[in-house]
Write an enzyme that holds these catalytic residues in place. Structure first.
Site, PDB file in Angstrom:
ATOM      1  N   THR A  46       0.817  -1.205   0.000  1.00  0.00           N
ATOM      2  CA  THR A  46       0.000   0.000   0.000  1.00  0.00           C
ATOM      3  C   THR A  46       0.854   1.260   0.000  1.00  0.00           C
ATOM      4  O   THR A  46       2.000   1.251   0.484  1.00  0.00           O
ATOM      5  CB  THR A  46      -0.910   0.018   1.249  1.00  0.00           C
ATOM      6  OG1 THR A  46      -1.577   1.272   1.358  1.00  0.00           O
ATOM      7  CG2 THR A  46      -0.099  -0.197   2.522  1.00  0.00           C
ATOM      8  N   ASP A  47       0.274   2.355  -0.492  1.00  0.00           N
ATOM      9  CA  ASP A  47       0.967   3.645  -0.418  1.00  0.00           C
ATOM     10  C   ASP A  47       1.022   4.200   1.005  1.00  0.00           C
ATOM     11  O   ASP A  47       1.800   5.104   1.304  1.00  0.00           O
ATOM     12  CB  ASP A  47       0.324   4.669  -1.350  1.00  0.00           C
ATOM     13  CG  ASP A  47      -1.153   4.928  -1.081  1.00  0.00           C
ATOM     14  OD1 ASP A  47      -1.721   4.318  -0.151  1.00  0.00           O
ATOM     15  OD2 ASP A  47      -1.751   5.743  -1.809  1.00  0.00           O
ATOM     16  N   GLU A  48       0.227   3.632   1.910  1.00  0.00           N
ATOM     17  CA  GLU A  48       0.174   4.161   3.271  1.00  0.00           C
ATOM     18  C   GLU A  48       1.476   3.952   4.037  1.00  0.00           C
ATOM     19  O   GLU A  48       1.715   4.600   5.063  1.00  0.00           O
ATOM     20  CB  GLU A  48      -1.002   3.556   4.033  1.00  0.00           C
ATOM     21  CG  GLU A  48      -2.340   3.937   3.428  1.00  0.00           C
ATOM     22  CD  GLU A  48      -3.523   3.561   4.304  1.00  0.00           C
ATOM     23  OE1 GLU A  48      -3.421   3.704   5.528  1.00  0.00           O
ATOM     24  OE2 GLU A  48      -4.542   3.134   3.749  1.00  0.00           O
ATOM     25  N   TYR A  57      -2.022  -0.338  11.026  1.00  0.00           N
ATOM     26  CA  TYR A  57      -2.142  -1.023   9.736  1.00  0.00           C
ATOM     27  C   TYR A  57      -0.940  -0.737   8.845  1.00  0.00           C
ATOM     28  O   TYR A  57      -0.265  -1.649   8.361  1.00  0.00           O
ATOM     29  CB  TYR A  57      -3.426  -0.608   9.020  1.00  0.00           C
ATOM     30  CG  TYR A  57      -3.387  -0.889   7.534  1.00  0.00           C
ATOM     31  CD1 TYR A  57      -3.232  -2.188   7.063  1.00  0.00           C
ATOM     32  CD2 TYR A  57      -3.469   0.149   6.599  1.00  0.00           C
ATOM     33  CE1 TYR A  57      -3.160  -2.457   5.701  1.00  0.00           C
ATOM     34  CE2 TYR A  57      -3.408  -0.113   5.241  1.00  0.00           C
ATOM     35  CZ  TYR A  57      -3.251  -1.411   4.790  1.00  0.00           C
ATOM     36  OH  TYR A  57      -3.173  -1.664   3.442  1.00  0.00           O
ATOM     37  N   LYS A  94       2.121  -3.197   7.423  1.00  0.00           N
ATOM     38  CA  LYS A  94       2.433  -3.406   6.005  1.00  0.00           C
ATOM     39  C   LYS A  94       3.862  -2.979   5.695  1.00  0.00           C
ATOM     40  O   LYS A  94       4.550  -3.618   4.888  1.00  0.00           O
ATOM     41  CB  LYS A  94       1.446  -2.635   5.130  1.00  0.00           C
ATOM     42  CG  LYS A  94       0.048  -3.222   5.097  1.00  0.00           C
ATOM     43  CD  LYS A  94       0.012  -4.639   4.516  1.00  0.00           C
ATOM     44  CE  LYS A  94       0.286  -4.668   3.028  1.00  0.00           C
ATOM     45  NZ  LYS A  94       0.151  -6.046   2.467  1.00  0.00           N
TER      46      LYS A  94
END
Length: 359
Positions: free
Chosen positions: A132-134, A158, A162
């Site tokens: 993810t970009d997060e 979260y 990741k």
């Protein structure tokens, strides 16, 4: 054949359906079937002999090892993850267990299998990790979009989990030589999206006459990627990506959350109008969530430059297809809105209401 983890979830099931619509190569689909894993997403292929579904945990190293020994897949596409920020705030332990420990267990089983492959099969093998970009944290309004070399700065349990899994995958390439590929995508939307996320939540709440909750001022910006475009990008990375590389996948569609909700309301006003007024009348502002990242944006020039991929859908075309899918698939929507889901929504939003409705 290939092995897909988390292939009954939102992105994973779209990928499996996309793969089998374009390729005769079989898929082994390993999914634990937690709340967001829905076997009904795969109803159209439940009798397809090319689809082998196994209910199980990626952290079960013995199970994964047995599947690798039996089916000998040429590639792993790893979607399986806990993925909802709000749930990670309420209960981070599950995110550590699945996203970090589960990925570690999967990598260990895959490494043991890959090490013993014949030279040609070993060279051709791929482990593609979907992230993810997060993991890159947050951007201000004037910051350049995230690139593959942006520093990691996760701000939620979260995204931290990741980020840890990304680092594990990287380490297995550099330490053991495992031919890994990592993709970091922006916010996906489209069919089979579990209705805890913004777009399906707004669609389902709007039609049910419920409030449309907007965190804070609604000006959090996300880059939106139609899920079928994401699937196409993953296929391309699997075919042509260079082992050890990272590819950011984005839709070139930066939108503020409030603007997304306005677009959804306007489409619903056209396709499924209320008897009185607009769906915008149901918008309600609620207390922002802790540590809410202000802006994500993906620079997807590397994957276009090196692999020739770019999204086919604009936000306007993709979002209209998405709304129409939910209108056309009400039995699916009703089925996923179980008692457990309704309790979760109540838990997450009931204490955030500030009582102000703005149309």
């Amino acid at each position: 054949m290939i092995l897909v983890t988390g292939g009954a979830g939102f992105i994973g099931s779209n990928f499996v359906l996309d793969w089998l619509s374009q390729d005769d190569e079989p898929v082994i689909n390993l999914d634990k079937l937690t709340y967001a894993g829905n076997i009904n997403n795969l109803a159209n292929i439940n009798k397809d002999p090319r689809h082998i579904f196994i209910q199980g945990d990626i952290g079960d190293t013995a199970l994964v090892a047995a599947l690798l020994a039996q089916y000998k897949p040429r590639a792993i596409v790893h979607f399986a993850a806990e993925s909802h920020v709000d749930r990670s705030i309420h209960g981070p332990a599950a995110f550590i267990e699945t996203n970090i420990n589960g990925t570690f267990g999967l990598l260990e089983a895959v490494r043991a299998h890959w090490t013993n492959l014949p030279a040609a099969e070993k060279s051709a093998f791929r482990f593609l990790h979907v992230s993810t970009d997060e993991v890159y944290g947050t951007l201000s309004a004037d910051d350049a979009p995230f690139t593959e070399t942006s520093a990691y700065a996760p701000n939620s349990p979260y995204s931290a989990s990741k980020a840890a899994s990304d680092h594990l995958v990287r380490s297995y390439h550099h330490t053991y030589g495992l031919p890994t590929l990592t993709t970091n995508c922006s916010n996906n939307y489209g069919p089979y999206h579990f209705p805890e996320k913004l777009i399906p939540l707004i669609i389902t709440n709007a039609r049910a006459g419920k409030p449309l909750p907007i965190y804070g001022d609604g000006q959090q910006v996300r880059d939106w990627l139609y899920v079928s475009d994401h699937c196409t990008a993953i296929r391309r990375v699997l075919v042509a990506g260079k082992p050890g590389e990272v590819y950011n996948i984005g839709g070139w569609n930066e939108k503020a959350n409030l603007d997304v909700v306005h677009v959804l309301c306007d489409i619903l006003d056209t396709l499924d109008p209320k008897s009185d007024g607009s769906y915008r009348d149901q918008i309600t502002y609620v207390t922002d969530r802790p540590g809410h990242d202000r802006r994500y944006a993906i620079d997807a020039r590397k994957i276009e430059r090196e692999l020739g991929w770019k999204p086919a859908e604009t936000f306007e075309t993709g979002i209209r297809k998405t709304v129409q899918w939910y209108l056309d698939n009400q039995p699916w929507v009703s089925d996923v809105q179980s008692g457990a889901y309704l309790k979760w929504v109540e838990k997450n939003y009931s204490q955030r209401q500030v009582g102000e409705e703005i149309s």
